[in-house]
Design an enzyme around this catalytic site. Sequence first.
Site, PDB file in Angstrom:
ATOM      1  N   GLY A 115       0.989  -1.200   0.005  1.00  0.00           N
ATOM      2  CA  GLY A 115       0.051   0.150   0.213  1.00  0.00           C
ATOM      3  C   GLY A 115       0.927   1.234  -0.136  1.00  0.00           C
ATOM      4  N   CYS A 116       0.454   2.338  -0.495  1.00  0.00           N
ATOM      5  CA  CYS A 116       1.177   3.781  -0.405  1.00  0.00           C
ATOM      6  C   CYS A 116       1.488   4.180   1.027  1.00  0.00           C
ATOM      7  CB  CYS A 116       0.364   4.640  -1.069  1.00  0.00           C
ATOM      8  SG  CYS A 116      -1.656   4.918  -0.678  1.00  0.00           S
ATOM      9  N   TYR A 117       0.588   4.086   1.907  1.00  0.00           N
ATOM     10  CA  TYR A 117       0.902   4.489   3.276  1.00  0.00           C
ATOM     11  C   TYR A 117       2.029   3.582   4.034  1.00  0.00           C
ATOM     12  CZ  TYR A 117      -2.681   8.157   3.790  1.00  0.00           C
ATOM     13  OH  TYR A 117      -3.572   9.204   3.668  1.00  0.00           O
ATOM     14  N   SER A 118       1.813   2.375   3.644  1.00  0.00           N
ATOM     15  CA  SER A 118       2.818   1.369   4.169  1.00  0.00           C
ATOM     16  C   SER A 118       3.957   1.457   3.675  1.00  0.00           C
ATOM     17  CB  SER A 118       2.146  -0.080   4.211  1.00  0.00           C
ATOM     18  OG  SER A 118       1.769  -0.375   2.862  1.00  0.00           O
ATOM     19  N   THR A 119       4.115   1.703   2.199  1.00  0.00           N
ATOM     20  CA  THR A 119       5.499   1.910   1.757  1.00  0.00           C
ATOM     21  C   THR A 119       6.250   2.964   2.279  1.00  0.00           C
ATOM     22  OG1 THR A 119       4.681   1.327  -0.447  1.00  0.00           O
ATOM     23  CG2 THR A 119       6.699   2.286  -0.460  1.00  0.00           C
TER      24      THR A 119
END
Length: 303
Positions: A115-119
């Site tokens: 995911g974008c936030y998790s990246t």
Amino acid sequence: MTATVFIDGEVGTTGLQIRERLIGRNDIRLLSLPDDRRKDAAARADALASADVAILCLPDDAAREAVTLVEGAGTRLIDASTAHRIAPGWVFGFPEMASGQRAAVAKAARVSNPGCYSTCAIALLRPLRDAGLLARDAQLSIFGISGYTGGGKSMIAEYESGAATGSFVYATGQTHKHLPEIVKHADLATSPIFVPSVGQFAQGMVVQVPLFTEAAPATLHAALADHYAGSQFVTVRPLDVSVAREEPAGLNGTNRLELSILGDAASGRLVLSAVLDNLGKGASGAAVQNLNLMLGLDEAAGL
């Protein structure tokens, strides 16, 4: 030999972005279904089984179903949904995350796109965990803001029609879908407090992790810089604990991720900060990077 790729869900936000990055390439042949057959299970199964690699741009349940459709077919998968990000047998598709991760992606049959936030969060936290600079049981908070394209077609329609105005905070019950992958892949013992928000802009993202720490900013910076040394897509900005602004849209249109150490060095109140394009390194760009690795192609092709 030209590789055959099928994007299951190519008309969604992520699928369209991936297709745009692949359509002009001569080292990949894209399979596609006509509009009236995109939801036909038999047609999808045939396309999935015919591909060397299929990229799943689907809701979680549909992605799980797609996996069953390729059983025994030999098709390799990249799943852009949340369905398999902590699942056994799936390689997490963040090649820069840790030593050996790029090689694991390259040989994997099943890759889960982050995911974008998790990246952003994992990119900041994992190197500090590996360097012994952050306790596994650290009590952390993560704050972030993303462009409204991160919400997919429905949210894009809300903003572009004028039905939605302004910014908002969401996932206030601390059950955001990216939290499990952050905990697992940042090697944390407990889930951080996570406060995501949507801004009144289309594209881009900033994620920040505040820290009270006795470690010097230069020590944290060196750990990040060493971890990402030589990376094509992840850069660590020169150490400058005070910058005027962090711009969410600063890397739009790229597959880049930029990390910074900010804050007040004298008091030990620091902020780890990450910027990326939520549709680039945060989604479609990452999928193409993983695809390139899986096919043994130039990692930066199409990016």
